[in-house]
Design a protein around this motif. Structure first.
Motif: not given
Length: 547
Positions: A329-345
């Motif tokens: 679940d890449r959305e879950a991974v993105l969320k925990v990365s802490g990068k916020g708006e500075y990351a994308y799937e």
């Protein structure tokens, strides 16, 4: 009286309030913080972004990358003149440029630097691999001396003309020329102390001349490097700051605090969580966009590089690898990365920001090779292989121990558990992790990289060649696709590279992309004139405080 008034007025102009930090400062000095030790400042040796960004203020190569990743003339007068067969490059240099000690900058200063780096070999000069593309540009092995190279395929035909002959066509060679390993160095300076120039420590002398906007006047690699304006620089009238102070602050929270208190004007490594909680600090964020960095899972699909036989044979099954990819679940991974708006799937290996045939390579190709999140499909595959809640596949995921990597590992564990995969975390300190990953001593491992040059091959070449460090792919079909691509030009070349990437990610699932991201900086709100390029280098030479 007039002289005293003028002096008082000049003195008052030296100090101003930092818009984001709120403390007084000397406006003739830029105070910057770097996120690690500033290592040996030899353009041939440097292979870390911290030191490379310092050198970028001190040296000028023939070309540099603009904000869109294009190689544009720097010391060169124009784009290279390329022969019809793509093997010979002719480059003209601007005349009248000087070193900081007043000596003329000539074509021979570039040729000597390249030959020296090639003779040092990739163990000592990692990026000399780029010079290996030149005829007799070395094999990667360290030589006894520079002359052992033989008839080097780059020559100065006069003081301001360089002719380069390549072993084979290289569509992105102009981009390679922007790397620090292609910066000029002076033979008389390198060999001043005698001894073997391949072992010289000349670059950390404080009297070392440079050809860029600044020269070093203090070098303490673990504390501070101070750069002073080069008055001999060809565009010295465009340089506002008299000095740049690079303070070494390895801890991101320390940099953030120093910025908040007004001790620094530019922070290159920050605590984004702290910044996002402070509206004033958020207004001071500076992001390189696009920043060509990916984050992915590398799967050890073979056993050629593995020590021992205690790694799961299941990973040799492309279907199992596909199930792993679909289960995440890449959305879950993105969320925990802490990068916020500075990351994308990211569903491709090549991140957004790399030029393609008619725009962005990944955007053109759909950013969909990994297939996205499909738990039902992952479960179906795993059941067909005999796995279930009562019979989980046991795998190990390796990463170096930082909070973000640990949080991503936990998100992967949570996702894969639903697809009947029990993922054990294997965390290690940074160098141990890198050593194991390079040797293939892992099952699944975290990976991330920025581009060393702006072309899809910066990423695709990572899994070409059995001797490439960390290559656990070793697939003849993939290499054949890359070989074919490199014989082509233009749109046909990009189309074949896309086919190779699709095979690597979609067909075989050797790598599992997760997200692309940028790491923003903090800058004083009145600091302007900073430029940057997609691979993460920034140019402070024309920076200034707004009046």
């Amino acid at each position: 009286m007039k002289k005293l008034l003028s002096s008082l007025l000049s003195l008052s102009m030296l100090f101003a309030l930092t818009a984001c930090g709120g403390s007084e400062r000397d406006t003739t000095t830029l105070r910057a913080a770097q996120g690690g030790d500033i290592e040996i400042m030899d353009p041939a040796i440097v292979d870390d972004s911290v030191t490379a960004n310092v050198l970028a203020q001190m040296y000028e190569g023939l070309y540099k990358l603009d904000k869109d990743g294009n190689a544009i003339p720097n010391v060169a007068t124009d784009a290279p003149e390329v022969s019809e067969d793509g093997l010979t490059y002719t480059i003209k240099l601007n005349e009248g440029y000087k070193w900081s000690d007043g000596e003329p900058l000539t074509a021979n200063d570039y040729i000597y630097a390249w030959k020296r780096a090639a003779a040092m070999g990739t163990a000592d000069a990692y990026y000399s691999q780029f010079i290996n593309k030149i005829v007799n540009g070395g094999t990667g092995e360290k030589l006894k001396n520079i002359d052992a190279l033989g008839e080097f395929g780059a020559v100065a035909t006069d003081d301001y003309t360089i002719q380069i002959t390549l072993n084979q066509k290289c569509a992105y060679f102009a981009s390679l020329l922007t790397n620090t390993v292609f910066y000029p160095v002076r033979q008389d300076v390198v060999e001043k102390d005698g001894g073997n120039p391949l072992e010289s420590t000349w670059a950390n002398r404080e009297d070392c001349p440079t050809n860029g906007a600044f020269r070093a006047t203090k070098i303490d690699s673990k504390d501070e490097v101070i750069l002073t304006k080069n008055e001999e620089y060809h565009a010295a009238d465009e340089v506002t700051f008299e000095t740049i102070s690079f303070k070494v602050m390895a801890d991101a929270s320390s940099q953030t605090s120093a910025f908040q208190s007004g001790e620094i004007d530019w922070a290159s490594s920050i605590n984004l969580e702290t910044v996002n909680a402070d509206d004033e600090l958020k207004d001071c964020l500076y992001a390189i966009e696009p920043f060509v960095c990916n984050y992915y899972v590398l799967i050890n699909a073979g056993d050629e590089n593995v020590e021992g036989d205690d790694y799961s044979d299941a990973l040799k099954d492309a279907d199992i690898r596909a199930a792993i990819s679909y289960a995440i679940d890449r959305e879950a991974v993105l969320k925990v990365s802490g990068k916020g708006e500075y990351a994308y799937e990211l569903n491709n290996l090549v991140p957004v920001g790399i030029p393609g045939a008619n725009g962005d390579f990944t955007t053109e190709n759909g950013n969909n090779y990994a297939g996205g999140y499909d738990l039902a499909k992952a479960q179906e595959i795993m059941k067909s292989k005999g796995y279930s809640e009562d019979n989980m596949l046991e795998l190990t995921y390796s990463y170096n121990d930082t909070p973000m990597h640990k949080d991503v590992a936990q998100a992967l564990q949570d996702s894969l558990k639903k697809a009947y995969i029990n993922l054990k975390a294997d965390q290690a300190e940074l160098q141990t992790f890198f050593d194991n990953r390079d040797k293939g001593n892992f099952e699944l491992a975290r990976h991330a990289m920025t581009a060393d040059f702006l072309d899809p091959m910066a990423y695709l070449s990572m899994y070409y060649g059995a001797n490439t460090a960390g290559n656990t792919v070793d697939d003849a079909k993939y290499e054949a696709l890359i070989d074919e691509a490199e014989t082509l030009d233009g749109e046909a070349r990009y189309a074949k590279l896309a086919e190779a990437e699709k095979y690597l990610v979609q067909d075989m699932h050797y790598v599992i992309p997760l997200f692309g991201y940028t790491d923003p900086f903090l800058k004083a709100s009145d600091l302007e004139g900073i430029t940057s390029s997609p691979e993460g280098h920034y140019d402070l030479t024309r920076a200034k405080f707004a009046e």
